[in-house]
Design an enzyme around this catalytic site. Structure first.
Site, mmCIF file in Angstrom:
data_model
loop_
_atom_site.group_PDB
_atom_site.id
_atom_site.type_symbol
_atom_site.label_atom_id
_atom_site.label_comp_id
_atom_site.label_asym_id
_atom_site.label_seq_id
_atom_site.Cartn_x
_atom_site.Cartn_y
_atom_site.Cartn_z
ATOM 1 N N SER A 129 6.933 1.759 -0.032
ATOM 2 C CA SER A 129 6.509 1.532 -1.421
ATOM 3 C C SER A 129 7.353 2.342 -2.395
ATOM 4 O O SER A 129 7.742 1.843 -3.459
ATOM 5 C CB SER A 129 5.030 1.882 -1.592
ATOM 6 O OG SER A 129 4.779 3.216 -1.184
ATOM 7 N N GLY A 153 2.033 5.089 0.795
ATOM 8 C CA GLY A 153 1.962 6.047 1.902
ATOM 9 C C GLY A 153 1.686 5.395 3.233
ATOM 10 O O GLY A 153 1.268 6.038 4.182
ATOM 11 N N ALA A 154 1.930 4.087 3.299
ATOM 12 C CA ALA A 154 1.608 3.352 4.526
ATOM 13 C C ALA A 154 2.844 3.142 5.386
ATOM 14 O O ALA A 154 2.786 2.434 6.381
ATOM 15 C CB ALA A 154 0.972 2.011 4.179
ATOM 16 N N PRO A 158 0.828 -1.207 0.000
ATOM 17 C CA PRO A 158 0.000 0.000 0.000
ATOM 18 C C PRO A 158 0.869 1.266 0.000
ATOM 19 O O PRO A 158 1.946 1.284 0.591
ATOM 20 C CB PRO A 158 -0.816 -0.107 1.296
ATOM 21 C CG PRO A 158 -0.187 -1.169 2.109
ATOM 22 C CD PRO A 158 0.646 -2.023 1.207
ATOM 23 N N ASP A 204 15.382 2.893 3.726
ATOM 24 C CA ASP A 204 14.371 2.203 2.916
ATOM 25 C C ASP A 204 14.986 1.556 1.677
ATOM 26 O O ASP A 204 14.709 0.394 1.364
ATOM 27 C CB ASP A 204 13.292 3.194 2.450
ATOM 28 C CG ASP A 204 12.356 3.596 3.574
ATOM 29 O OD1 ASP A 204 12.753 3.468 4.749
ATOM 30 O OD2 ASP A 204 11.242 4.058 3.272
ATOM 31 N N LEU A 214 5.472 1.613 4.470
ATOM 32 C CA LEU A 214 6.037 0.302 4.167
ATOM 33 C C LEU A 214 7.015 0.350 3.001
ATOM 34 O O LEU A 214 7.328 -0.662 2.385
ATOM 35 C CB LEU A 214 4.910 -0.704 3.892
ATOM 36 C CG LEU A 214 4.006 -0.947 5.095
ATOM 37 C CD1 LEU A 214 2.830 -1.823 4.715
ATOM 38 C CD2 LEU A 214 4.792 -1.593 6.233
ATOM 39 N N ALA A 238 10.470 3.402 -2.094
ATOM 40 C CA ALA A 238 11.817 2.825 -2.209
ATOM 41 C C ALA A 238 11.783 1.548 -3.045
ATOM 42 O O ALA A 238 12.660 1.320 -3.888
ATOM 43 C CB ALA A 238 12.391 2.532 -0.830
#
Lengths: 331, 331
Positions: free
Chosen positions: B123, B118-119, B116, B167, B121, B125
């Protein structure tokens, strides 16, 4: 003979829990009080009424047992723990002043309470101090404020186990105080108004359990929790400077940082966190839990936004505005 | 010619934000990936499709402008910021490898996304690393993992301003990493399973704004925030020991403390806090926000309670289980 004494509740602005480890705290007396009236009893017992809580109890002067009565005056076999908790403070305060056992008659004691119970606003300290002051007056005994605060702390220790002398000191002295366990209380002269809104959850926190939880966490992670307590000390000292300099924004930011540090100590809850964030959203300059946490209250510092924050917190849970009281115990 | 590369997202277990100030962090690559496929284009443009987000864009190779197309292939005049944000990473990655301008034909780029946006996690990177790897492969260029991670960091710096190389390093290397800005990444050998559940809010956090917020707070209160960052360093180092020793309970407690410290830095939100507490109530050994905060995700460490925590978080917001991926970038 009828005597009456009253004492204010308190709100801790900075440093709760850290104060247990010798760090400073900043607290204010609030304009919500506990009043205790003592009259010669209508029978041999010590009867205690707390009308605001619908609590009616009897203290057996021989055994020291506390029984709760229902509103028909019958002994309630399944008393609520909080209510009996309050009775314990009153019983212990009476025994400190040696009042209960030194009389040839019973006592009728009425406690009037403006402070919510278990909300971190020092209701037990206020009741304790007011009871001690009224009992001393009933006996015609002179007590210095210092003695009164010390006796109050003894009562809290006896009933709760671990306790900080902060609550009983604020309840005795009133006003705006900087407090350390070692040096006691020093008055702060704030250079700003302190418009405060309290939001409180329906769940009371248990101070003893929360203090014990922090002790265990510190024992398990001393290399982390000890420096964290040092950060709390720096924060409280910085807050004292900002309060005396009138730096509103800084005071708010420091409250917000303090809130996170209390969360790190494990005494925050999802309900408290919700109130804290709602207060900030509604315009509070700073907000944090106050007191032991684990339930209880948050305090929001809201210059220019008192109404907005009050309305917002009322829409979530219970809230009220508090003023700072320069009056400590009166009798 | 068609080339494909993929790279994993990441979850930070300890030390986010502190890592910006040279402190260590612990992060894992997760089994959710971004895959990038590059083909010779059907026209002169660089077309980018991200089907999972319904995003279709064109990068103008002369001006460098990014336009978003709607599903009919027309230029959308009011693009969503998040989506254009992703396009910027792809554009910057292509320009790092000098791919876009060195060709006599257009490119069709497809990004498939399991992470997802902007979570917190990683994304961006993962997309960046996968794009760089695919572009290098398309050009027949050899890139070391070290080079790839460095180029990925350059892309993040260019697009976001402030960024930690964490990241892109995790996305490149995969696995369980202890990271400092100065010494880069070191692999950790965990002596415990890491059953993780991610709960994510519908509100994405803006890393740049959050990092800037912490910078300002540190500037306003250096005597408090600097020692707080030192506590975070001690905590992350302690966590590394506990992870390699297999001390489940300690790891959870340290996550909980870390969560409070992040709240103190001002990057927590009421939504994140709610998820954090729900996870703990459902049996998580530890839970905290992960990544920059201000929205985004929490991560819950839940040995023996994965199902319970997953169900609880799903009842509140979005949640999924993540595994740790030993695979970094593949191409």
């Amino acid at each position: 003979m009828t005597v009456r004494a009253s004492a204010p509740g308190k709100a801790i602005l900075f440093g709760e829990h850290a104060v247990v480890y010798g760090k400073p705290a900043i607290a204010v007396a609030v304009d919500k009080r506990a009043s205790v009236t003592i009259r010669e009893g209508s029978n041999d017992h010590i009867q205690v009424k707390i009308p605001e809580l619908n609590v009616y109890g009897v203290i057996n002067t021989e055994t020291g047992d506390v029984s709760q009565l229902n509103s028909e005056g019958e002994v309630d076999q399944k008393p609520g723990t909080t209510d009996v908790g309050i009775m314990k403070f009153i019983k212990s305060a009476l025994s400190q002043t040696d009042l209960g056992s030194s009389l040839d008659h019973g006592l009728d004691i009425t406690v009037n309470l403006e402070i919510p119970i278990g909300a971190g606003l020092g209701s037990s300290a206020a009741i304790t101090i007011a009871t001690l002051a009224a009992a001393a007056r009933y006996k015609g005994q002179e007590l210095s404020l210092e003695n009164l605060a010390q006796m109050g702390h003894q009562v809290e220790l006896e009933v709760q186990g671990a306790a900080s002398p902060l609550d009983t000191t604020v309840s005795t002295l009133g006003g705006f105080l900087y407090f350390t366990r070692e040096r006691g209380a020093v008055r702060i002269k704030p250079a700003l108004e302190m418009p405060l809104v309290v939001g409180y959850t329906s769940q009371p926190g248990n101070t003893g359990i929360l203090v014990e939880g922090v002790r265990k966490l510190r024992q398990a992670h001393p290399t982390i929790i000890n420096p964290l307590l040092d950060v709390m000390e720096k924060l409280t000292n910085q807050a004292r400077e900002s309060i005396t300099r009138g730096e509103e924004k800084q005071v708010g930011e420091l409250m917000n940082i303090n809130q996170g540090l209390l969360d790190a100590l494990g005494v925050n809850t999802t309900e408290l966190s919700r109130l804290v964030y709602h207060a900030r959203r509604a315009g509070a300059t700073g907000s944090k839990l106050t007191g032991a946490g684990g339930g209880g209250s948050i305090i929001a510092y809201c210059p220019g936004k008192t109404r907005e924050v009050l309305e917002e917190l009322e829409s979530v849970e219970n809230a009220f505005q508090v003023g700072i009281s320069s009056k400590g115990v009166t009798w």
